[in-house]
Scaffold this motif. Structure first.
Motif, PDB file in Angstrom:
ATOM      1  N   ALA A 137       0.820  -1.212   0.000  1.00  0.00           N
ATOM      2  CA  ALA A 137       0.000   0.000   0.000  1.00  0.00           C
ATOM      3  C   ALA A 137       0.855   1.264   0.000  1.00  0.00           C
ATOM      4  CB  ALA A 137      -0.932  -0.008   1.212  1.00  0.00           C
ATOM      5  N   SER A 138       2.151   1.113  -0.170  1.00  0.00           N
ATOM      6  CA  SER A 138       3.042   2.290  -0.177  1.00  0.00           C
ATOM      7  C   SER A 138       4.124   2.079  -1.232  1.00  0.00           C
ATOM      8  CB  SER A 138       3.654   2.459   1.220  1.00  0.00           C
ATOM      9  OG  SER A 138       4.394   1.287   1.558  1.00  0.00           O
ATOM     10  N   GLY A 139       5.091   2.953  -1.257  1.00  0.00           N
ATOM     11  CA  GLY A 139       6.193   2.805  -2.202  1.00  0.00           C
ATOM     12  C   GLY A 139       5.831   3.296  -3.586  1.00  0.00           C
ATOM     13  N   GLN A 140       6.466   2.703  -4.582  1.00  0.00           N
ATOM     14  CA  GLN A 140       6.242   3.133  -5.963  1.00  0.00           C
ATOM     15  C   GLN A 140       5.751   1.967  -6.809  1.00  0.00           C
ATOM     16  OE1 GLN A 140       9.924   5.054  -7.213  1.00  0.00           O
ATOM     17  NE2 GLN A 140       8.853   7.022  -6.917  1.00  0.00           N
ATOM     18  N   VAL A 141       5.036   2.301  -7.878  1.00  0.00           N
ATOM     19  CA  VAL A 141       4.570   1.260  -8.796  1.00  0.00           C
ATOM     20  C   VAL A 141       4.854   1.700 -10.225  1.00  0.00           C
ATOM     21  CG1 VAL A 141       2.212   2.187  -8.950  1.00  0.00           C
ATOM     22  CG2 VAL A 141       2.634  -0.244  -9.398  1.00  0.00           C
ATOM     23  N   ARG A 142       5.229   0.720 -11.064  1.00  0.00           N
ATOM     24  CA  ARG A 142       5.437   1.001 -12.477  1.00  0.00           C
ATOM     25  C   ARG A 142       4.188   0.557 -13.245  1.00  0.00           C
ATOM     26  NH1 ARG A 142      11.244   1.525 -13.272  1.00  0.00           N
ATOM     27  NH2 ARG A 142      11.990   1.505 -11.124  1.00  0.00           N
ATOM     28  N   ILE A 143       3.628   1.494 -13.998  1.00  0.00           N
ATOM     29  CA  ILE A 143       2.410   1.256 -14.776  1.00  0.00           C
ATOM     30  C   ILE A 143       2.831   1.036 -16.225  1.00  0.00           C
ATOM     31  CG2 ILE A 143       0.177   2.230 -15.447  1.00  0.00           C
ATOM     32  CD1 ILE A 143       0.276   2.013 -12.449  1.00  0.00           C
ATOM     33  N   HIS A 144       2.387  -0.081 -16.818  1.00  0.00           N
ATOM     34  CA  HIS A 144       2.852  -0.479 -18.144  1.00  0.00           C
ATOM     35  C   HIS A 144       1.950  -0.043 -19.286  1.00  0.00           C
ATOM     36  CE1 HIS A 144       5.019  -4.031 -15.951  1.00  0.00           C
ATOM     37  NE2 HIS A 144       5.683  -2.882 -15.828  1.00  0.00           N
TER      38      HIS A 144
END
Lengths: 429, 429
Positions: A137-144
């Motif tokens: 629920a935190s941090g970073q996410v890469r969206i493709h």
């Protein structure tokens, strides 16, 4: 002599749908809705996600690909029914679960399978459970992938809108209608209740199944058959069982039962014999100085089921059908007269069994008495459009009845039906 | 990815018909007979009269007419279930009622309408009641017609004979079959019981219909819809209601319920989100050091209803179906997987809904994702052989579901169906 049609019309002219009551949703299953039901609140009640994924601003993911992903900061989880309000700002995203409200700021949802799930690797197949991996629920996410505004968003009111008519009065409540009523928040609903049908058979020769059979005795089949048939028609049926051929006993038994009856069905004792106790007991009930209507006994132009009684009884004018006692006669009479009466009490629009035209398959012609509408037991093959008689015309042939799924109708003026002819069929299944 | 067919085959390969029990006849209604039922005693059990009339010797009435009646001495009444034995000698007759045993000596019955009823006048239309006119059982009677031997006599065993097979194992007991079982004296019968199905929905956002709806909440429709659907399939269904998205609570709730469950059906919490608690709670159940099989979670090549769970749970390996949470997904999944499982538990031969081919009536082509079997809601017109889509493909469109009576099946490899094309239809009514 009365025709089948006249007798049925007289019954249906008397029987009225029961007064509605408010029932819990699941208690109303199979019942008929009395009022139109209006949607009080739009469904879905808020814009929500149709996927497990990430709630994004379209501009933030424009042009995103697996090679050149958009990298967003995860500000928290939006799960159905939990957590406080989150607002998705530029460069931000929230993890969102199916059905959860789209948070302010976000315009679309990207399914989790089109992201790295915040793990920094390739595409993932799902999220890890929050209970074991809360860091998701935190941090970073890469969206493709890029997302059009409103992608994977189910709009508020896209199912039904407040004020729409959800269901029409007269609808029978089955599982899908109950689903809709629950979905719009109806915990109870006004319907016509299931009719309470009291079934009793008459005859001093009748023995309860399972008991030993004495000389000249037979088993009571009618009270079982008609109780089961009344239930199949949608009623709550009470089997009283067999009553001796004694007018006072019968009358007292019926009067006792009236408190739980919306309809009384008796079998036997309606013909021209010296011990036809139903006729004897109920002939008095219609006296002018007594309350409760009266019971008419008639000879019908039908086979089986010639002798029939119908009327009302007791202070509430409870309808009563006095059917003949032969098992097949009573069953056919139930189908023709009691079932439509029960369906009318329920308030169902279509009170009749489906009927069809079918080609008669038989080795020889069917014969039928002139002036009588005959109902023969048959097996109906809908696909082939054919019907085959089962057993003979005798009204005691209960074994044949158990292997039939249709009634073959031979009209009053027809005395013979050749194989290959088209006939009317009442479909019992 | 599993196909719908594979998933169903796996379920049906695991679920077994319930152990039979002996039930009272009316409690067995709708259940499946386990053994062939043999007729213990011929029906009718004795030669008996099919009319109210007079039991005569054929020679005594030979040549009788209204002008030249045969005059016979009435020796008493033979009524069903009452009176001692009478023997009809030459010149004698007994009044006989429908269903009463033909007395020794008599060979035929003359209907009362073909006599003077003992009154010395013309033909009568019936007998006077014995209670008010006991003299009818004595005196003399004029018979107006001759009678062939066996006329109006129903022969012993003419319905079924002792030793005949009355009903075959596997028969579903409806009213006519219950009639036959009662008629041959069966008070109880060995059947497979109705399956007990426990239905629970999961989701912290779910509110009981009738309660106020808070921010981000929706009403629990699934537990109502599937309880109703399970009943329509023939089960005894228990609605537990909505359980919060907490794995421990869910697990404890299911374990509590196992005592009354032949099948557990859950909805929601089976997808790829971080709060898919059914998956989380039941993934442990299959550990090798625990009893009770395990639950598999799969992605199916279908729409709606992609995520599905199936397995068994608890010491009795109770089957469990974990259906998705969108109302339409859960309902369609129930139809495709839970209903056949329930019907299998019941021991019914035909576990599937009827299907049909129908011509698609629509304004534009239906679209369907490649590689997924799609189930769209429709209205089926059997007479016209046509089906019309209702609502769209969205799995949240519960209003459309409530107005549908069929599912339109679009195969995996089909991505578009033009109006006028023939499609497969599952008929829900």
């Amino acid at each position: 002599m009365w025709s089948v049609t006249e007798h049925l019309a007289d019954i249906l002219g008397t029987v009225r749908p029961l007064e509605p009551i408010e029932l819990q949703l699941l208690d109303a299953q199979g019942c008929v809705l009395v009022d139109d039901v209006t949607v009080p609140v739009s469904l879905p009640p808020f814009d929500n996600s149709s996927m497990d994924g990430y709630a994004v601003r379209a501009a933030d993911v424009a042009g995103a690909s697996e090679e050149f992903p958009a990298v967003l900061t995860v500000i928290g989880d939006v799960a159905a029914g939990r957590g406080g309000p989150l607002t998705v700002g530029p460069g931000q995203t929230a993890r969102i679960m199916t059905g959860a409200p789209l948070p302010p700021g976000a315009e679309a949802v990207v399914p989790v399978e089109w992201t790295d799930g915040g793990l920094g690797g390739g595409a993932v197949s799902g999220m890890r459970a929050h209970s074991t991996a809360p860091e998701g629920a935190s941090g970073q996410v890469r969206i493709h992938r890029a997302a059009q505004p409103r992608a994977y968003v189910r709009a508020r009111g896209s199912d039904v809108r407040a004020g729409d008519r959800a269901l029409e009065a007269g609808t029978v409540l089955r599982a899908p209608q109950i689903a809709l009523l629950a979905a719009i928040g109806r915990g109870t609903v006004r319907v016509r209740p299931r009719p309470r049908v009291v079934v009793l058979s008459t005859g001093s020769e009748l023995v309860q199944p399972g008991e030993p059979l004495g000389e000249g005795q037979v088993y009571d089949a009618n009270s079982f058959a008609l109780t089961a048939a009344a239930r199949e028609a949608g009623a709550l049926a009470y089997r009283v069982g067999a009553v001796d051929d004694d007018a006072e006993t019968l009358r007292a038994t019926i009067e006792d039962q009236l408190i739980r009856a919306d309809l009384v069905v008796t079998t036997g004792g309606v013909s021209v014999g010296a011990y036809d106790v139903v006729k004897e007991a109920l002939a008095h009930v219609g006296d002018e100085d007594e309350e409760g209507g009266g019971v008419d006994f008639r000879t019908l132009a039908m086979q089986p089921g010639k002798p029939q009684g119908f009327g009302s009884i007791g202070p509430d004018h409870t309808p009563l059908l006095a059917l003949p006692g032969n098992p097949v006669s009573s069953y056919v009479s139930f189908e023709l007269f009691a079932r439509p009466a029960i369906r009318t009490l329920m308030g169902v629009r279509d009170i009749h069994r489906p009927s069809a035209r079918a080609v008669l398959r038989a080795d020889k012609a069917l014969t039928s008495p002139d002036g009588r509408r005959q109902f023969l037991r048959g097996r109906y093959d809908a696909e082939a459009g054919e019907v085959t008689p089962v057993g003979g015309a005798g009204s005691h042939l209960v074994a044949a009845l158990a292997h039939a799924d249709a009634l073959i109708v031979v009209p009053e003026r027809t005395v013979s039906v050749e194989p290959g002819t088209e006939v009317d069929v009442v479909v019992l299944d």
